[in-house]
Write a protein that holds these residues in place. Structure first.
Motif, mmCIF file in Angstrom:
data_model
loop_
_atom_site.group_PDB
_atom_site.id
_atom_site.type_symbol
_atom_site.label_atom_id
_atom_site.label_comp_id
_atom_site.label_asym_id
_atom_site.label_seq_id
_atom_site.Cartn_x
_atom_site.Cartn_y
_atom_site.Cartn_z
ATOM 1 N N ASN A 30 0.862 -1.180 0.000
ATOM 2 C CA ASN A 30 0.000 0.000 0.000
ATOM 3 C C ASN A 30 0.901 1.233 0.000
ATOM 4 N N SER A 32 0.533 4.085 0.890
ATOM 5 C CA SER A 32 0.441 4.909 2.098
ATOM 6 C C SER A 32 1.432 4.452 3.160
ATOM 7 N N SER A 240 4.309 0.193 -9.194
ATOM 8 C CA SER A 240 3.804 -0.402 -7.961
ATOM 9 C C SER A 240 4.785 -1.485 -7.551
ATOM 10 N N ASP A 269 0.822 3.186 -8.490
ATOM 11 C CA ASP A 269 0.430 4.275 -7.604
ATOM 12 C C ASP A 269 1.611 5.007 -6.999
ATOM 13 N N ASP A 357 -2.822 15.811 -11.684
ATOM 14 C CA ASP A 357 -4.286 15.739 -11.666
ATOM 15 C C ASP A 357 -4.827 15.147 -12.964
ATOM 16 N N ASP A 366 -10.029 6.816 -14.092
ATOM 17 C CA ASP A 366 -10.199 7.118 -12.676
ATOM 18 C C ASP A 366 -9.518 8.433 -12.307
ATOM 19 N N PRO A 367 -10.080 9.138 -11.332
ATOM 20 C CA PRO A 367 -9.389 10.341 -10.842
ATOM 21 C C PRO A 367 -8.169 9.942 -10.008
ATOM 22 N N VAL A 368 -7.252 10.871 -9.845
ATOM 23 C CA VAL A 368 -6.053 10.583 -9.065
ATOM 24 C C VAL A 368 -6.421 10.336 -7.608
ATOM 25 N N ASN A 369 -5.541 9.603 -6.908
ATOM 26 C CA ASN A 369 -5.736 9.368 -5.479
ATOM 27 C C ASN A 369 -4.622 10.066 -4.695
ATOM 28 N N GLU A 370 -4.595 9.839 -3.388
ATOM 29 C CA GLU A 370 -3.625 10.516 -2.543
ATOM 30 C C GLU A 370 -2.200 10.204 -2.948
ATOM 31 N N ASN A 372 -0.935 8.878 -6.159
ATOM 32 C CA ASN A 372 -0.474 9.267 -7.499
ATOM 33 C C ASN A 372 -0.777 10.712 -7.859
ATOM 34 N N SER A 373 -1.333 11.455 -6.900
ATOM 35 C CA SER A 373 -1.544 12.893 -7.135
ATOM 36 C C SER A 373 -0.352 13.724 -6.679
#
Length: 575
Positions: A30, A32, A240, A269, A357, A366-370, A372-373
């Motif tokens: 993950n 994160s 990844s 990601d 973005d 898909d929109p970006v996440n925490e 890959n933004s």
């Protein structure tokens, strides 16, 4: 039954001749769990592609190898097995060394393959792929200098691959040492693997690097940041990882009964810059020049600074723009290059995050996440300083696009084919496989108009080897299903009356993309008109090589998963 037997035979062939990477069913980490901005941004090693004799620059010969080694992408991630370019295994890096060439001084590079017999990533033998003939024959590789204007024998044709110690060679292989003339305009290029059907996995493994052609006579008077500290390539890509540090790539295809492993796009990601995940860079309050290369397989980036700081774009792909363009955000497709200046003296904060973005797949995914933004962080030192660099009002003027000079008009159609489950199976240009005879045969020195018709739902960054082009406009297709039906039957834009359908909304070319490029984003459902020039843009001199020689050139989509299966066509020149 025949299809199943063929699949079994291909898999057996691959296991005997060119082994799959070891199968991994571990846990994907993950992102994160990896703290951002803890690793310093590396400045990759630099290699001079020229030498000096009696104070004058002269051609140089280099030997650059491909090595299997371990690389640290993040402080808290175990070392990762990679394939890396370098002058030795010890000095090999991901990305590889930045090769600095001098305009007008040629360079010879012997690219050597020291890779093992087994790949570190899965790959798919059911797409058109370079496969050695002997057991444990090795991993095919070949190097393409993206943006280079050079002889066909040194262009890195996908079928000119070779394995370790040149034990096996592809059908179009020509020679061990490539010659780069460096006779073109100054600018930023990059080098990467280009082996048939393996480009996506070989680049994922790490075979990428920056290449810069400098021309002090043209560039120094501009006053832009030019020395090593303030002029930095940023090679950006996504990955990844498994928890053991190895690179994650899906083992199962979206149509496993057709292609066991191939998927239409790879996305990771974790955002990597110059070989480090979400790095940080300490900068002074002054101007910096960044040569940003999107080396991702499929990810588009829409870059922006989170505190409102802007970019000044001075070059696009391999060429300077005529004038600098101020921008708040910057969209880069895979393989595109943006040459930008950032003035950190204008920042109102002491740190700033370069962010992203862009939806994935672009434009409707898909929109970006925490994870890959975020791209990287700049920590800005206190105190302003006096500097001598500047951004001039005018940069370098090259010839404008002259439609009257075009001798041929072509229609280039982009297709995606799907299975019964509506999952992509392969992609073609003009409805033809790569192996079909060349239909694009321009004359050396000519100028042509290409109308690129995108009949898919993806934005395809089209790259033309040898050629440079100017985008003119993009026109939306109306009644697109009706037009697609005709094209699927005839594969002939003229017979299908493309002008009848290309009458929707017109999209102009953004100011920063009006110069000479070698990649352009082909919008889905649009016809993109480009003026392609097969000659130098900075001089009327002819090429110092025979562009009609074998194995010729290619043009293709630079989403690597598309290029590998098989959105690429041969480009053969005549006199």
């Amino acid at each position: 039954m025949v299809g199943k037997l063929l699949m079994i035979w291909l898999v057996l062939l691959v296991n005997n001749n060119f082994a799959w990477g070891e199968e991994k069913y571990g846990v994907v980490i993950n992102p994160s769990k990896l703290e951002m901005f803890v690793d310093e941004l590396p400045d990759m090693p630099r290699i001079k592609a020229f030498d000096f004799v009696d104070g004058f620059p002269v051609p140089n010969s280099l030997r650059v190898g491909m090595f299997h080694k371990k690389w640290n992408f993040h402080r808290d991630l175990p070392p990762t097995q990679v394939f890396a370019y370098g002058t030795s295994k010890e000095h090999a890096t991901v990305p590889g060394p930045t090769i600095e060439a001098l305009h007008g001084i040629s360079t010879h590079i012997k690219w050597t393959n020291h890779l093992p017999s087994k790949h570190i990533l899965p790959w798919d033998p059911t797409i058109p792929t370079a496969i050695p003939h002997t057991r444990n024959g090795g991993i095919p590789t070949v190097v393409h200098l993206h943006g280079g204007i050079d002889e066909p024998e040194s262009d890195g044709n996908s079928m000119s691959w070779f394995t370790s110690d040149f034990k096996e060679r592809g059908p179009s292989w020509t020679k061990k040492t490539y010659r780069y003339h460096n006779a073109q305009h100054p600018g930023t290029l990059w080098y990467h693997d280009h082996a048939m059907g393996l480009t996506r996995v070989n680049l994922l493994a790490g075979l990428i690097g920056a290449y810069v052609i400098r021309d002090p006579h043209v560039e120094l008077p501009l006053g832009l940041p030019y020395d090593r500290e303030f002029d930095r390539p940023l090679v950006v890509f996504d990955r990844s990882f498994y928890t053991d540090g190895s690179i994650f790539m899906n083992l199962t295809g979206n149509n496993p009964s057709i292609h066991p492993q191939w998927q239409p796009e790879y996305f990771g990601d974790t955002i990597v810059v110059n070989g480090k995940a979400w790095p940080r860079m300490t900068v002074r309050r002054r101007k910096y020049r960044f040569r940003i290369i999107n080396a991702s397989n499929a990810r588009f980036f829409k870059f922006f600074f989170d505190n409102g700081l802007g970019f000044v774009l001075v070059g696009s792909d391999s060429a300077y723009n005529e004038k600098p363009v101020k921008m708040n955000d910057l969209l880069l497709a895979p393989s595109e290059i943006a040459d930008v200046v950032v003035d950190f003296s204008k920042s109102k904060s002491d740190s700033v995050i370069l962010s992203n973005d862009a939806a994935y797949p672009y434009p409707s995914g898909d929109p970006v996440n925490e994870a890959n933004s975020k791209v990287m962080k700049f920590i800005i030192k206190a105190g302003h300083e006096l500097e001598t660099s500047r951004i001039p009002r005018k940069l370098v003027k090259y010839p404008s696009a002259d439609l009257s000079s075009a001798s041929v008009t072509r229609y280039i159609s982009l297709y995606e084919y799907t299975s019964d489950t509506d999952e992509p199976t392969h992609l073609y240009i003009n409805g033809k496989s790569y192996e079909s005879p060349a239909t694009e045969t321009p004359k050396v020195g000519s100028t042509e108009i290409w109308n690129v018709i995108n009949l898919t739902e993806d934005n395809h960054p089209l790259h033309i080897h040898l050629g440079l082009f100017v985008a003119l406009d993009q026109t939306e297709l109306v009644d697109v299903d009706e037009f697609k039906e005709c094209m699927s039957k005839t594969n002939d834009a003229v017979k299908c009356q493309v002008d009848k359908y290309a009458r929707g909304k017109k999209v102009g070319v953004p100011a920063h993309e009006k110069g000479w490029k070698n990649v352009y984003k082909m919008m889905p459902g649009y016809v993109t008109k480009i003026l392609v020039r097969f000659s130098y843009i900075h001089t009327n001199n002819s090429y110092p090589f025979d562009a009609t020689a074998e194995p010729g050139y290619v043009y293709h989509c630079h989403i690597l998963d598309h290029e590998d299966n098989a959105m690429m066509r041969p480009l053969k020149f005549t006199y």
